[in-house]
Design a protein around this motif. Structure first.
Motif, PDB file in Angstrom:
ATOM      1  N   GLY A  18      55.958  25.220  55.419  1.00 29.22           N
ATOM      2  CA  GLY A  18      56.799  26.300  56.025  1.00 29.22           C
ATOM      3  C   GLY A  18      56.841  26.067  57.854  1.00 29.22           C
ATOM      4  O   GLY A  18      57.957  26.086  58.213  1.00 29.22           O
ATOM      5  N   SER A 146      50.110  32.785  57.546  1.00 28.76           N
ATOM      6  CA  SER A 146      50.564  32.081  56.228  1.00 28.76           C
ATOM      7  C   SER A 146      49.846  32.333  55.091  1.00 28.76           C
ATOM      8  O   SER A 146      50.096  32.278  53.975  1.00 28.76           O
ATOM      9  CB  SER A 146      50.801  30.588  56.713  1.00 28.76           C
ATOM     10  OG  SER A 146      49.484  30.243  57.186  1.00 28.76           O
ATOM     11  N   PRO A 175      54.561  37.424  55.185  1.00 33.12           N
ATOM     12  CA  PRO A 175      55.575  36.710  54.377  1.00 33.12           C
ATOM     13  C   PRO A 175      55.864  37.670  53.422  1.00 33.12           C
ATOM     14  O   PRO A 175      56.739  37.674  52.413  1.00 33.12           O
ATOM     15  CB  PRO A 175      55.104  35.399  53.574  1.00 33.12           C
ATOM     16  CG  PRO A 175      53.460  35.601  53.675  1.00 33.12           C
ATOM     17  CD  PRO A 175      53.145  36.559  55.050  1.00 33.12           C
ATOM     18  N   HIS A 196      59.706  33.446  53.351  1.00 37.42           N
ATOM     19  CA  HIS A 196      59.899  32.166  53.190  1.00 37.42           C
ATOM     20  C   HIS A 196      61.528  31.728  53.404  1.00 37.42           C
ATOM     21  O   HIS A 196      62.087  32.393  52.687  1.00 37.42           O
ATOM     22  CB  HIS A 196      59.203  31.203  52.201  1.00 37.42           C
ATOM     23  CG  HIS A 196      57.757  31.280  52.313  1.00 37.42           C
ATOM     24  ND1 HIS A 196      56.974  30.591  53.531  1.00 37.42           N
ATOM     25  CD2 HIS A 196      56.894  31.757  51.549  1.00 37.42           C
ATOM     26  CE1 HIS A 196      55.598  30.885  53.238  1.00 37.42           C
ATOM     27  NE2 HIS A 196      55.350  31.600  52.046  1.00 37.42           N
ATOM     28  N   LEU A 302      56.242  30.155  48.440  1.00 34.76           N
ATOM     29  CA  LEU A 302      57.474  29.331  48.621  1.00 34.76           C
ATOM     30  C   LEU A 302      57.988  28.620  47.419  1.00 34.76           C
ATOM     31  O   LEU A 302      59.435  28.673  47.475  1.00 34.76           O
ATOM     32  CB  LEU A 302      57.017  28.095  49.682  1.00 34.76           C
ATOM     33  CG  LEU A 302      58.159  26.840  49.920  1.00 34.76           C
ATOM     34  CD1 LEU A 302      59.349  27.579  50.579  1.00 34.76           C
ATOM     35  CD2 LEU A 302      57.492  25.858  50.797  1.00 34.76           C
ATOM     36  N   TRP A 358      66.066  28.758  57.448  1.00 34.73           N
ATOM     37  CA  TRP A 358      65.194  28.678  58.380  1.00 34.73           C
ATOM     38  C   TRP A 358      65.470  28.801  59.711  1.00 34.73           C
ATOM     39  O   TRP A 358      64.824  29.259  60.606  1.00 34.73           O
ATOM     40  CB  TRP A 358      64.413  27.335  58.420  1.00 34.73           C
ATOM     41  CG  TRP A 358      63.147  27.581  57.143  1.00 34.73           C
ATOM     42  CD1 TRP A 358      63.383  26.714  56.080  1.00 34.73           C
ATOM     43  CD2 TRP A 358      61.813  27.968  57.098  1.00 34.73           C
ATOM     44  NE1 TRP A 358      62.356  27.019  55.443  1.00 34.73           N
ATOM     45  CE2 TRP A 358      61.291  27.866  55.947  1.00 34.73           C
ATOM     46  CE3 TRP A 358      61.359  28.856  58.199  1.00 34.73           C
ATOM     47  CZ2 TRP A 358      60.108  28.467  55.900  1.00 34.73           C
ATOM     48  CZ3 TRP A 358      60.211  29.522  58.103  1.00 34.73           C
ATOM     49  CH2 TRP A 358      59.563  29.053  56.661  1.00 34.73           C
TER      50      TRP A 358
END
Length: 369
Positions: A18, A146, A175, A196, A302, A358
């Motif tokens: 990420g 994370s 997340p 993500h 992810l 992103w």
């Protein structure tokens, strides 16, 4: 804006995490991005010897770039070099090890860089909070959580340190909803939920690229860096000899079978073609220190985001409680695994989930500061 990212990942790692994508997204949006690999110690170098030769040489380069930064694709990259760092499960000499870690060096930490934003991830770089706060007192400090530290084997000292810092950040990012609920109990600070994201241009290119598959009619793909469910691979490869199971990552050939293929570490671009053209994905990763107390339900890693973007069904352990229409859960027995895989192979993909780019997520971070 000038932005510093502190992450455990090597900038030129084959597998992209990420923080790699966030760095490129911020750069695309016109910010001056600095990517610092931390920890970056002799212990990391020893670990790379066991993992992959290319990572070993990239680690050596990162040692050098701790003192003389590199410029890649418009991003300044370097490392924070230290002789040693507080590795997972360290229970003795914490103060001594931390002392040597804090004596490390990075050319990216020069006060003259004048950062506007500094973004941390869940690792020992949290020990550098006070150091960086003194050097960049006007910067906004962001903690992109994370991982749950206890799940990845962090020391109790680091876990306690993280808890003490939570109220000092300008923004916390998690997340998923489960982690939001977990950290809401620990702080009154602002917490932003961000799933993500993906680089949509890169992913769409993978969809139009030639399929990497030649033999077998059906293909299942697992990609990762940490531990996963080997028992699932053993059982499913025996139940479905017509399916080829692809394992992408730095894994030993623990199970040998005609329909199991080990690819080792591939470039991110090559990996995406396997995800784009497979029949179904495997979300079978395992946290080494998972317990009933720290277990996170409905966690969408992810891999989940990647398979969903490519409109692929996926097979996942039932304990994860991923109750989505394209996720087929299994218990660790032959019948349950057989049912999950059969359902995945016969599934017509249905999902209304929106996967963000992103670049959009990076704008959202800036707007919340």
């Amino acid at each position: 804006m000038k932005i510093l990212l502190l992450t455990c990942h090597l900038f030129k790692s084959k597998n992209k995490a990420g923080f790699h994508h966030l760095a490129h997204a911020l750069n695309t949006n016109g910010h001056h991005v600095h990517f610092c690999t931390c920890p970056n110690s002799i212990l990391n170098l020893i670990q790379e010897i066991k993992t992959d030769s290319t990572r070993f040489y990239e680690r050596l380069k990162t040692f050098f770039h701790s003192f003389f930064y590199a410029s890649n694709e418009g991003i300044i990259s370097g490392g924070y070099f230290s002789i040693i760092h507080n590795y997972a499960n360290l229970t003795v000499a914490q103060s001594l090890v931390k002392f040597f870690f804090l004596k490390g060096f990075s050319t990216l930490f020069s006060p003259s860089r004048g950062y506007d934003i500094i973004i941390f991830e869940s690792n020992v770089s949290l020990y550098l909070f006070e150091t960086l706060k003194k050097r960049f007192p006007s910067a906004k400090f962001v903690y992109r959580i994370s991982d749950v530290l206890s799940l990845i084997g962090a020391s109790q000292d680091l876990i306690a340190h993280e808890t003490n810092l939570l109220d000092k950040f300008d923004l916390l990012i998690v997340p998923n909803l489960s982690m939001h609920e977990m950290f809401t109990r620990l702080t009154k600070n602002k917490i932003l939920i961000q799933h993500h994201g993906v680089n949509t241009k890169q992913y769409d290119q993978a969809l139009t690229s030639p399929s990497p598959f030649t033999h077998f009619k059906r293909h299942a793909v697992y990609i990762g860096m940490s531990k996963f469910d080997w028992d699932f691979i053993r059982i499913s490869s025996q139940l479905f000899p017509e399916i080829q199971f692809h394992i992408i990552g730095p894994y030993p050939q623990k199970i040998s079978a005609p329909n199991i293929k080990y690819h080792g570490l591939l470039t991110f671009e090559n990996t995406l073609t396997y995800l784009a053209h497979c029949n179904f994905g495997l979300n079978i990763g395992i946290y080494p220190n998972e317990t009933d107390e720290n277990f996170i339900k409905a966690n969408k890693p992810l891999k989940y985001i990647q398979y969903t973007y490519f409109k692929k069904p996926m097979v996942s352990p039932s304990r994860l409680s991923l109750n989505e229409p394209h996720v087929f859960s299994y218990e660790l027995n032959n019948k349950s695994i057989q049912n999950a895989i059969c359902s995945a192979m016969n599934h017509t993909f249905v999902s209304n989930e929106i996967i963000k780019d992103w670049t959009d997520l990076s704008k959202e971070i800036i707007s919340n500061l």
